[in-house]
Enzyme design. Sequence first.
Site, PDB file in Angstrom:
ATOM      1  CE  LYS A  77      -2.975   3.075   2.455  1.00 17.91           C
ATOM      2  NZ  LYS A  77      -2.202   4.179   1.864  1.00 17.91           N
ATOM      3  CB  CYS A  99      12.284   9.643   8.520  1.00 15.78           C
ATOM      4  SG  CYS A  99      13.232   8.433   7.581  1.00 15.78           S
ATOM      5  CD  GLU A 103       9.207  13.311  11.629  1.00 14.67           C
ATOM      6  OE1 GLU A 103      10.151  12.787  11.012  1.00 14.67           O
ATOM      7  OE2 GLU A 103       8.182  12.676  11.958  1.00 14.67           O
ATOM      8  CD  GLU A 141      12.327   4.960   8.885  1.00 16.84           C
ATOM      9  OE1 GLU A 141      12.094   6.007   9.543  1.00 16.84           O
ATOM     10  OE2 GLU A 141      12.370   4.917   7.662  1.00 16.84           O
TER      11      GLU A 141
END
Length: 489
Positions: free
Chosen positions: A181, A290, A392, A256
């Site tokens: 996906k 990231c 973040e 992750e």
Amino acid sequence: MTKLQTGVKEVDLYINGEYVKSSNQATFEVKNPATQEVIAYASEATKEDVDKACQAAREAFEHGPWRTMTVAERCNKLRRMAEIMLERKKELASLDAADVGKPYEMALGMIPRAAKNISFFADFFEQQGGEAYPMDDEYLNYTRYEPVGVASLITPWNVPFMLTNWKLGPCLAAGNTAVIKPAETTPLSVALLGEIAKEAGIPDGVVNVVHGLGNVVGTALTEHPEVDLVSFTGSTATAKKIMENGAASLKKVSFELGGKAANIVFEDASLEKAIPESIRAAFMNSGQVCLAGSRILVQRSILDEFIEKFKEAAMDLKVGDPQEEGTKMGPVVSEEHYKKVTSYLDIAKEENATLICGGKRPELPEHLQTGFYLEPTVYVQEDHTTRLCQEEIFGPVVTIIPFDTEEEALHIANDTDYGLNGVVWTENLQRAHRISHNVRAGTIWVNCWFVRDLRAPFGGFKKSGIGREGGHHSIEFFTEAKNICIALK
């Protein structure tokens, strides 16, 4: 995947070796974030479509040839997949550049890395063996590493093709089947994996691709009883939901997740090396990485010099059309994400951060006026506990945080919920080791950034993830270890 006369693509689901429409014929728009132009209509999978994909993957695993063929034969097909990716690298890069809004040159550089993810794990798995443990002369134990079953690979929008193949390589090399996906905002390049797999001779049902929203397609995948393991890259909040969804069937998970990396620059660092790499770590892919070095910790004795040089380098970055040669930074991926990123400009004001440069839309040609652009934005903030320094942002917004001592730098670096990676700039070998040993993160780069050896473990501490992938760590996740004990007498 077909192309309409208008040039807008139709992106279908890939289930059991065929591209198919969603069962209710529903589609969703895919837009170019640089122009807001609709570039594709993607079939939006229903729960029934997800079920078909999972059943196809289960049938291919249990009764198809993929799991039982020799490792050499399986890995040869994967190497052919990698070759096809390289043959089509310009096409794949163009799709990622249009889909994500990243510069074409950057997207082009990611395709060989994606192909390497496939070919490396083909080579690596082919070289693996098991262990033998004799018990005196009475018994012999030996191990086998067998595929787990059906894997759900849920991948993010920032580097769609490369990160999908980072998961698909070891998954397939181990003999599993997959339902992929991709993120709904960036499905174009990943959709081609179906035809690439077919051309490489991979049996139908081994690779399936479904598109749609996470709360529908993602939920259906992570709850599905035929899915044995889930590999996910994305947000910490979504990972929590995946764990809840998979708990009833005890699915294996590998996550992750987010990061807020400390990029620590000591007074003895070579700024000729540290400035350009810190710029890259801050603004590559518009900061939508990231592993971004979004907290730049700078020793106070060199603070003024660093700020001056970093500001100059940030302002020199060419922001513009991702498809144009020389563009170094494009837009962020979507309107929703643009609103999230730019909300931190107001937060920075509330928290009394000092704006060094950026903080507004760049001046761009007319056809880019509606794109989701933000200048490279740099703040200085003394208080490392503020939201600007802790959350973040995932955009072209970075914060410079001064520090005085090594102990203070370590405290600031570790005072976060995240622990994916960190960067250390110093010419002092002892300090490099000390800091690297004491920063709580899964990867520490010293005098470099974004260097990956696929044999090495990759993953995060704390809320940056669960588990590791890469090398034998991928074997552990994508296989089940079996012990066989033979009586010798």
